[in-house]
Design an enzyme around this catalytic site. Structure first.
Site, short mmCIF file in Angstrom:
data_model
loop_
_atom_site.label_atom_id
_atom_site.label_comp_id
_atom_site.label_asym_id
_atom_site.label_seq_id
_atom_site.Cartn_x
_atom_site.Cartn_y
_atom_site.Cartn_z
N LYS A 1 -7.47 3.70 1.74
CA LYS A 1 -7.65 2.83 2.91
C LYS A 1 -8.07 3.64 4.14
CE LYS A 1 -6.40 -0.24 6.18
NZ LYS A 1 -5.56 0.52 7.05
N SER B 1 -2.22 -3.45 5.73
CA SER B 1 -2.07 -2.53 6.86
C SER B 1 -0.91 -3.00 7.71
CB SER B 1 -3.36 -2.53 7.70
OG SER B 1 -3.11 -1.95 8.97
N SER B 2 -0.16 -2.06 8.25
CA SER B 2 0.93 -2.43 9.16
C SER B 2 0.36 -3.23 10.33
CB SER B 2 1.64 -1.19 9.67
OG SER B 2 2.05 -0.37 8.58
N GLY C 1 -3.64 7.29 1.05
CA GLY C 1 -4.33 6.08 0.63
C GLY C 1 -5.82 6.13 0.94
N GLY D 1 0.84 -1.21 0.00
CA GLY D 1 0.00 0.00 0.00
C GLY D 1 0.86 1.24 0.00
N HIS D 2 1.84 1.27 0.93
CA HIS D 2 2.77 2.41 0.97
C HIS D 2 3.54 2.51 -0.36
CE1 HIS D 2 2.69 1.27 5.41
NE2 HIS D 2 2.32 2.53 5.45
N GLN E 1 -1.49 11.00 17.58
CA GLN E 1 -2.72 10.47 16.98
C GLN E 1 -3.13 9.14 17.62
OE1 GLN E 1 -0.73 10.38 13.03
NE2 GLN E 1 -1.90 8.51 12.71
N VAL F 1 -4.66 -0.97 -1.61
CA VAL F 1 -3.98 -2.18 -2.09
C VAL F 1 -4.34 -3.33 -1.13
CG1 VAL F 1 -1.76 -3.26 -2.58
CG2 VAL F 1 -2.12 -0.84 -3.09
P1 AMP Z 1 0.35 4.59 7.65
O1 AMP Z 1 1.80 4.24 7.62
O2 AMP Z 1 -0.53 3.46 8.05
O3 AMP Z 1 0.08 5.87 8.39
O4 AMP Z 1 -0.05 4.89 6.14
C1 AMP Z 1 0.64 5.83 5.35
C2 AMP Z 1 -0.15 6.10 4.10
O5 AMP Z 1 -0.31 4.88 3.38
C3 AMP Z 1 -1.55 6.64 4.38
O6 AMP Z 1 -1.88 7.63 3.43
C4 AMP Z 1 -2.41 5.41 4.20
O7 AMP Z 1 -3.73 5.71 3.81
C5 AMP Z 1 -1.67 4.70 3.08
N1 AMP Z 1 -2.03 3.28 3.10
C6 AMP Z 1 -2.01 2.44 4.16
N2 AMP Z 1 -2.46 1.21 3.79
C7 AMP Z 1 -2.76 1.29 2.47
C8 AMP Z 1 -3.27 0.36 1.50
N3 AMP Z 1 -3.56 -0.90 1.83
N4 AMP Z 1 -3.46 0.80 0.23
C9 AMP Z 1 -3.17 2.08 -0.11
N5 AMP Z 1 -2.69 3.00 0.75
C10 AMP Z 1 -2.49 2.61 2.02
#
Ligand code: AMP
Length: 299
Positions: free
Chosen positions: A169, A205-206, A167, A52-53, A77, A196
């Site tokens: 998501k 997702s992490s 994302g 996703g990232h 957050q 994704v």
């Molecule tokens: P995070 O590291 O979870 O804060 O996510 C960083 C960015 O990646 C944010 O804009 C999320 O929306 C995006 N993101 C996380 N998971 C996905 C995914 N499965 N598909 C697309 N973008 C994602």
């Protein structure tokens, strides 16, 4: 200047990524590009990178001259009792993946660099966007989004991107950030890219790292439930879709925190599709993970 260079093992991956820990260093590093009128893309992340990232990084690489990824697990957050302490981290792997995706600069500051002693300002988006779904006070609450908009606003000011990538998501987060950019005249464009998914539909997702194998299997019910809503909505009934989704979740033993249909931009509740994009969003605890997912139903 403390320039930490990380390069890939093979010549193809040899594009070194520069890791910067200090705001002033990042600004200085970006200055020549900015003065030369080159476009800067920013991808904010909390690390533990997955596909996703990477999809956001690749889009930024394709569209911008200079790509900056921020890597910062933003404490403000996370609510009390949330997973800040156990949030998964692997900086070494993140830097390698960022390098392979063609990132030029990774901004990976300490908490003290971002929130020095005496820090006392907040960016808050009001008007209901931050008080529904995840922002409901019985869930993460509006404070969660205040934490998000404050860090994202700071990153926009530190980096000065032309385009920032988010994302779908985290659809509510994207809607809130868009509102902030409109309201506060940040001179940049927001791009929101599709979610994704794993082969069985689970949104990457992490936090999926928290799932035990049996829960990992059950978690796929979230995306099946959303697919059911989209199908029924297309066939004419959003409400029937929501009922089908509830059955799908119940069959997997999942009790949603919320499963709601809302106007995709204003996040007001909707009963049926009404010519505007509708966001159907779900959140649920599955084993040790709190997962969110959504589907956008275009008119
Ligand atoms: P995070 O590291 O979870 O804060 O996510 C960083 C960015 O990646 C944010 O804009 C999320 O929306 C995006 N993101 C996380 N998971 C996905 C995914 N499965 N598909 C697309 N973008 C994602």
């Amino acid at each position: 200047m403390n320039l930490n260079l990380v390069s890939g093992d093979t010549p193809e991956q040899d594009a070194a990524v520069r890791v910067l820990r200090a705001k002033a260093e990042l600004r200085a590093a970006l200055d020549p590009a900015r003065r030369a009128g080159r476009t800067i893309g920013l991808v904010p992340t909390m690390g533990y990178l997955h596909e996703g990232h990477l999809s956001l990084l690749r889009a930024a690489r394709a569209e911008c001259d200079v790509v900056v990824m921020s890597l910062f697990v933003n404490p403000t957050q996370f609510g009390p009792g949330e997973d800040l302490d156990r949030y998964p981290r692997d900086e070494e792997s993140d830097l390698r993946l960022a390098g392979e995706a063609g990132v030029d600069f990774v901004f990976a500051p300490s908490v003290a660099e971002v929130y020095p002693e005496g820090f006392s300002s907040r960016i808050e988006v009001g008007g209901g966007l931050t008080e529904v779904l995840d922002g409901d006070r019985s869930r993460r609450g509006p404070e969660h989004f205040r934490g998000v908009t404050t860090i994202v606003g700071k990153l926009f000011n530190i980096v000065g991107p032309d385009i920032a990538y988010f994302g779908q998501k985290d659809a509510q987060q994207a809607a809130v950030v868009r509102q902030m950019v409109r309201d506060l005249d940040f001179p940049l464009r927001i791009e929101v890219l599709p979610t994704v998914r794993e082969p069985d539909g689970l949104a990457m997702s992490s936090r999926n790292a928290y799932l035990e194998p049996a829960d990992r299997e059950r978690a796929a019910a979230l995306s099946r439930a959303l697919a059911a809503v989209a199908r029924e909505a297309e066939a004419g009934s959003l409400q029937r879709g929501l009922e089908a989704a509830r059955r799908e979740l119940a069959a997997a033993g999942i009790e949603p925190e919320y499963l709601e249909a809302r106007d995709a931009e204003r996040l007001e509740q909707v009963q049926e599709c009404n010519g505007r994009p509708v966001l159907v969003a779900v959140a649920a605890r599955v084993g040790a993970a709190r997962l969110i997912d959504n589907v956008l139903i275009e008119p």
